[in-house]
Design an enzyme around this catalytic site. Sequence first.
Site, PDB file in Angstrom:
ATOM      1  N   GLU A 269       0.782  -1.232   0.000  1.00 57.74           N
ATOM      2  CA  GLU A 269       0.000   0.000   0.000  1.00 57.74           C
ATOM      3  C   GLU A 269       0.816   1.286   0.000  1.00 57.74           C
ATOM      4  OE1 GLU A 269       0.193  -2.223   2.633  1.00 57.74           O
ATOM      5  OE2 GLU A 269       0.232  -1.153   4.547  1.00 57.74           O
ATOM      6  N   GLU A 303      -5.679  -2.700  -0.488  1.00 60.11           N
ATOM      7  CA  GLU A 303      -4.550  -1.750  -0.531  1.00 60.11           C
ATOM      8  C   GLU A 303      -5.066  -0.317  -0.575  1.00 60.11           C
ATOM      9  OE1 GLU A 303      -1.919  -3.176   0.241  1.00 60.11           O
ATOM     10  OE2 GLU A 303      -2.534  -5.203  -0.312  1.00 60.11           O
ATOM     11  N   HIS A 306      -6.077   0.886   2.831  1.00 59.03           N
ATOM     12  CA  HIS A 306      -4.935   1.209   3.698  1.00 59.03           C
ATOM     13  C   HIS A 306      -4.604   2.701   3.648  1.00 59.03           C
ATOM     14  CE1 HIS A 306      -3.344  -2.304   5.619  1.00 59.03           C
ATOM     15  NE2 HIS A 306      -3.017  -2.962   4.528  1.00 59.03           N
ATOM     16  N   GLU A 325      -3.755  -4.055   9.732  1.00 60.91           N
ATOM     17  CA  GLU A 325      -4.097  -5.210   8.892  1.00 60.91           C
ATOM     18  C   GLU A 325      -5.451  -5.830   9.266  1.00 60.91           C
ATOM     19  OE1 GLU A 325      -2.814  -5.481   6.227  1.00 60.91           O
ATOM     20  OE2 GLU A 325      -0.820  -4.596   6.415  1.00 60.91           O
TER      21      GLU A 325
HETATM   22  N1  B3K Z   1       1.154  -4.380   4.069  1.00 66.17           N
HETATM   23  C1  B3K Z   1       1.566  -5.329   3.079  1.00 66.17           C
HETATM   24  C2  B3K Z   1       2.275  -6.504   3.649  1.00 66.17           C
HETATM   25  C3  B3K Z   1       3.714  -6.346   3.739  1.00 66.17           C
HETATM   26  C4  B3K Z   1       4.372  -7.655   4.125  1.00 66.17           C
HETATM   27  C5  B3K Z   1       5.815  -7.492   4.368  1.00 66.17           C
HETATM   28  N2  B3K Z   1       6.469  -8.735   4.693  1.00 66.17           N
HETATM   29  C6  B3K Z   1       0.427  -5.803   2.269  1.00 66.17           C
HETATM   30  C7  B3K Z   1      -0.901  -5.695   2.907  1.00 66.17           C
HETATM   31  O1  B3K Z   1      -1.209  -6.317   3.883  1.00 66.17           O
HETATM   32  O2  B3K Z   1      -1.664  -4.909   2.446  1.00 66.17           O
HETATM   33 ZN    ZN Z   2      -2.794  -5.004   4.393  1.00 68.23          ZN
END
Ligand code: B3K
Ligand code: ZN
Length: 876
Positions: A269, A303, A306, A325
Amino acid sequence: MQDAQPKTIYLKDYQVPDYLVDSTDLHFELEPKATLVKSQLKIRRNPKAGQGLPPLLLDGIDLELLSIAIDGSILPEVSYQETLQGLSILVDKPEFILEIHNRINPEDNTSLEGLYLSNGMYCTQCEAEGFRKITFYPDRPDVMSKFTTTIVAPKDHPVLLSNGNQIDFGDCEDGRHFATWEDPFAKPSYLFALVAGDLENVEDTFTTSSGREVKLQIFTEAKNIGKCEHAMRSLKKAMSWDEEVYGREYDLDIFMIVAVDHFNMGAMENKGLNIFNSACVLASPETATDSAFQRIESIVGHEYFHNWSGNRVTCRDWFQLSLKEGFTVFRDAEFSADMNSRAVKRIEDVSLLRTNQFAEDAGPMSHPIRPDSYIEISNFYTLTVYEKGAEVVRMLHTLLGKEKFRKGSDLYFERHDGSAATCEDFILSMEDANQVNLTQFRHWYSQAGTPILEVTDSFDQATGRYSLKVSQSCPTRANQDKSLPLHIPIKIGLLDVDGNNSILNNEGDIEEVLEVTQPEQLFEFSGFREKPLPSLLRDFSAPVKVRYPYTGKQLIFLMRNDSDTFNRWDASQRLAFMALTQLQQDYRSGEALQLQPELIEAYRDVLKDSTLDPALVAEILRLPSEQSVAEMNDLIDAEAIVVARDFALKTLATALAPELLQRYTALDHQKPYSPNAKDIAERSLKNTCLSYLAATEKDDALNIVQKQFETAGNMTDSAAALSALINYGSAPKVDSAIQEFYQRWKDDTQVVELWLGLQSSSARNGTLANIKNLIKHPSFEIKNPNKVRAVLGGFANRNFKQFHKEDGSGFFFIAEQVVMLDKINPQIAARLVVPITRWQKYSDDLSGKMREALQGILDSGGLSKDVFEVVSKSIN
Ligand code: B3K
Ligand code: ZN
């Protein structure tokens, strides 16, 4: 690679940063093996961090330091020290400009963290701690800074992107060109992104509710430009949805998505510049299945969401990961539910949670949604943090109701906009906005394990009073204090003998949310003439296991009558599980196997019920996977599970063949492909019927499969037929189908990934030998996580039968691959090893082999922190 002693990081040790970075100016000169990075940081002592001027500690990994200057003067070597983790710089003033030059090697970066190359395109992945592989920096999410980025590159990389708005571009004197981007929103380093490549884009616009026009762009290699339409449509839907449901508007004038083939997870994101795994953004009817279309819609939404839940309000530290998350998964699940079939979405999510998250929570890496310690944070991007985290947010939504939840989320965004927050801040906003007390609810954040609810009931004919007694317990982890009672919302209904919902209270409600807070609690209802049948945990209102002594008959009754669609499905799962348990026992005691006729008839009724959503029929018909049966068993007898499930599947297929054929034929209409909910539902049922028919292994059934394979007009039908052939077809036909499919699609990366995955999850004997050939196939690439996930992940996670062979060959093979892969990409290696770490639950023969395989990995030495943490926690 591994430090001398991998260090454990604890939440209780959190301290505010010593220094803040007000602005970050980055300058990149891109070269595959020697990219020059110049950073200029405006640094200031953090007023909240105490007295004095401690050394400035910057994170840095695999960086070649060229120079350091403070306020324009090069620092002498005595003023700084390079450490294993980065740099320690002596400081003598509270504010200064720090300028660092360093070199990195994107071409040799196979970890796919930091700056790396994918098919010649430069791209970045910084979450969680990848920015430190780009330059020296306080690489922690509570340091938020305004970024300006200049990218200089040769002109064969015409597209140069970073976060925010482009403020300058032009030619350099030496024939290269440059672009400068400025992000007006302060952000942590993990949200930084850079892309440079020979890319094309599709463009659209979105007008926000306040009337601002936003430019939307999806970038990809030229050959994929025709595969962006669905993602663009999904993006626009997500932007409207977030305005309507959460009142959240997009904040920059441009939003970009870039598709990348080499990517460790689904997508990222980064502010204004989302980077996506190609498999999660590119789709066309000819090449993508219905599930791919749905996955894309949900990940594009995730995404995008986020931007508020993650970017505008970010996490104070990585222990708070579920803050962004869990909340964002809840948001994307509701988005998908609103766009498609709500019930089917819920069933899919709960299946994933029960099969895989419950197993994680019962395994050696079990952790609360807010972990209290870690060795490598990458190992904590788990189903627990994401999916159970989303369930915890959903419970708040259930307890508060839609309006109050929205008041809470509004307050949360308002209070914490532009800052780094904690899970506690989220709960506090929910409390303060609604004047409620969530003290006990907070235990969900600190307690691991899947709670178990034992429910019993009684009925007093004389008074018409019905009581439900609920007892809660939660298995504890090693070294964890005794578990505390949780605050659990249980949505229920009570069915009368005709299958109608009874009235439960004076308000006339037919459904109620019981709030369980005590270890044992009694709920009473009155006014019944006969004992009702409880429909418990409707819509799966809490991530728990409910035990109630349902009889087979009662489950069939619920399957037919429950007004809660989720519980109708759940009753079918309980029923199937009961039958499979019996079959396992009969197999072990040498009894003849048989399936109850009532069960077969219940399935027949569902199959013939044309009033039910076809997608729901498909979900009910589908037997629980071997993996989910395994999760439900205290001790896993892999062979018995396989035998029992195979028997049930073949018996149902044979008994229901006429109805399966009838339904298949009725649904096999050739109409132009569209990934809308109705058509997806019909294809889902049609292909479920097809796979049952194939399981009869009769010639006429296999001819139908072959015909669908040859004539399919979309990838959903084509892949379903290929899968049925691979699992049940005769050897020569299977081989030629596999070859034919490959010849047709060999230039399409996403289809080849599908093709690899179908083969590695084949239940047929000989699959492991085939996999050993597949990893030598020209289409396989060990440095590409999608290929690894398709072949090796497909085998270890989606091929229960072949992976669990009693000689341990599956485990030893995966262990070998893990050791090799760890040198290339530790994150991917650490994921791949997980299926062999759950040895404690297996019967002796297999658990011994698993341990042996794990020991082999540990003994190989030189492990990354990632693999070391997962393996050592499971073996000790
Ligand atoms: N925030 C990222 C995940 C990143 C993972 C790093 N090992 C994707 C998501 O959850 O949107
Ligand atoms: Zn995420």
